[in-house]
Design an enzyme around this catalytic site. Sequence first.
Site, PDB file in Angstrom:
ATOM      1  CE  LYS A  33      27.257  42.470  84.936  1.00  0.00           C
ATOM      2  NZ  LYS A  33      25.984  41.748  84.932  1.00  0.00           N
ATOM      3  CG  ASP A  60      24.818  40.811  88.164  1.00  0.00           C
ATOM      4  OD1 ASP A  60      24.040  40.934  89.130  1.00  0.00           O
ATOM      5  OD2 ASP A  60      24.657  41.400  87.074  1.00  0.00           O
ATOM      6  CE  LYS A  62      20.851  42.602  88.819  1.00  0.00           C
ATOM      7  NZ  LYS A  62      21.679  42.040  87.751  1.00  0.00           N
ATOM      8  CG  ASP A  65      13.970  32.100  98.061  1.00  0.00           C
ATOM      9  OD1 ASP A  65      13.058  32.011  98.910  1.00  0.00           O
ATOM     10  OD2 ASP A  65      14.069  31.345  97.085  1.00  0.00           O
ATOM     11  CB  THR A 120      18.582  50.854  85.843  1.00  0.00           C
ATOM     12  OG1 THR A 120      19.124  49.622  85.378  1.00  0.00           O
ATOM     13  CG2 THR A 120      19.567  51.500  86.780  1.00  0.00           C
ATOM     14  NE  ARG A 212      24.358  46.440  75.904  1.00  0.00           N
ATOM     15  CZ  ARG A 212      23.117  46.815  76.143  1.00  0.00           C
ATOM     16  NH1 ARG A 212      22.181  46.627  75.224  1.00  0.00           N
ATOM     17  NH2 ARG A 212      22.778  47.375  77.270  1.00  0.00           N
TER      18      ARG A 212
HETATM   19  O1  C5P Z   1      26.100  46.431  77.967  1.00  0.00           O
HETATM   20  P1  C5P Z   1      25.977  47.316  79.166  1.00  0.00           P
HETATM   21  O2  C5P Z   1      27.187  48.177  79.422  1.00  0.00           O
HETATM   22  O3  C5P Z   1      24.683  48.091  79.200  1.00  0.00           O
HETATM   23  O4  C5P Z   1      25.934  46.264  80.386  1.00  0.00           O
HETATM   24  C1  C5P Z   1      25.692  46.643  81.707  1.00  0.00           C
HETATM   25  C2  C5P Z   1      25.702  45.427  82.583  1.00  0.00           C
HETATM   26  O5  C5P Z   1      25.287  45.812  83.888  1.00  0.00           O
HETATM   27  C3  C5P Z   1      24.735  44.321  82.160  1.00  0.00           C
HETATM   28  O6  C5P Z   1      25.358  43.070  82.485  1.00  0.00           O
HETATM   29  C4  C5P Z   1      23.510  44.542  83.003  1.00  0.00           C
HETATM   30  O7  C5P Z   1      22.821  43.350  83.283  1.00  0.00           O
HETATM   31  C5  C5P Z   1      24.126  45.098  84.276  1.00  0.00           C
HETATM   32  N1  C5P Z   1      23.228  45.902  85.097  1.00  0.00           N
HETATM   33  C6  C5P Z   1      22.604  47.064  84.654  1.00  0.00           C
HETATM   34  N2  C5P Z   1      21.778  47.775  85.486  1.00  0.00           N
HETATM   35  C7  C5P Z   1      21.562  47.351  86.741  1.00  0.00           C
HETATM   36  C8  C5P Z   1      22.192  46.195  87.210  1.00  0.00           C
HETATM   37  C9  C5P Z   1      23.025  45.491  86.354  1.00  0.00           C
HETATM   38  O8  C5P Z   1      22.795  47.474  83.524  1.00  0.00           O
HETATM   39  N3  C5P Z   1      20.797  48.062  87.549  1.00  0.00           N
END
Ligand code: C5P
Length: 233
Positions: A33, A60, A62, A65, A120, A212
């Site tokens: 991603k 990603d 998002k 507009d 979220t 992460r």
């Molecule tokens: O590090 P982690 O596993 O929390 O990363 C989750 C990824 O998913 C990040 O790139 C974050 O921006 C993305 N994301 C999210 N919640 C959303 C949409 C995207 O955590 N609702």
Amino acid sequence: MGKDVIVACDFASKEETLKFLDRFPAGEKPFVKIGMELFYAEGPEIVRELKKRGHKIFLDLKLHDIPNTVEKAMRVLSRLDVDMTNLHAAGTVKMMEGALRGLTREDGSRPLLIAVTQLTSTDQERLEKEILIEKPINEVVMSYAKSAKTAGLDGVVCSPLEAGVVHEGVDKGFLTVTPGVRFEESDKGDQSRVTTPARAKELGSDYIVVGRPITQAADPLEAYRRCVREFVD
Ligand code: C5P
């Protein structure tokens, strides 16, 4: 495309991203991603570079507009040959329809298009006090998911905990792309509602997006393989 683990390459530069991806052996190319940080830092070239290296890409960005602007922006993105991209369902069905038109190439092919329903990071209180929507957040998520389906999109980004409800309420084949994944023993960071890859599989997620727990792991390759073992195999 079937069930897969998407690695969130939340890095600030191409250099850091390639250093991370170089840990993977030549025959093992994770679905990655690319989010706003990396895309704004490096531009479309980072997409071309990772495509050339054989990765599938979820771009990603998002988009949100007016319909005409999103349609034209999607037309530009369609040339990048990504596998999946997204927008905010809040932009309305008309905007999502425009996006689909823009994304569809002359030969009829297009990347998967996925809608963000509610971020979220938005909770019930912010929804009511700032966005002025006085409905339970789950109802709002489901309503936006149905709008995305009406517009012809392929699925939504949601929590693995919502994957079952979305499949039931919208359509079994409607894709659920789910962040918020953590190993049993790992730190949640800023995510609050998390599940393990194995639990996400049980709940019916189609794709898990993992950042992460893989990128910051002592052994990222093993962490990725563990996600695949738990979620895909
Ligand atoms: O590090 P982690 O596993 O929390 O990363 C989750 C990824 O998913 C990040 O790139 C974050 O921006 C993305 N994301 C999210 N919640 C959303 C949409 C995207 O955590 N609702």
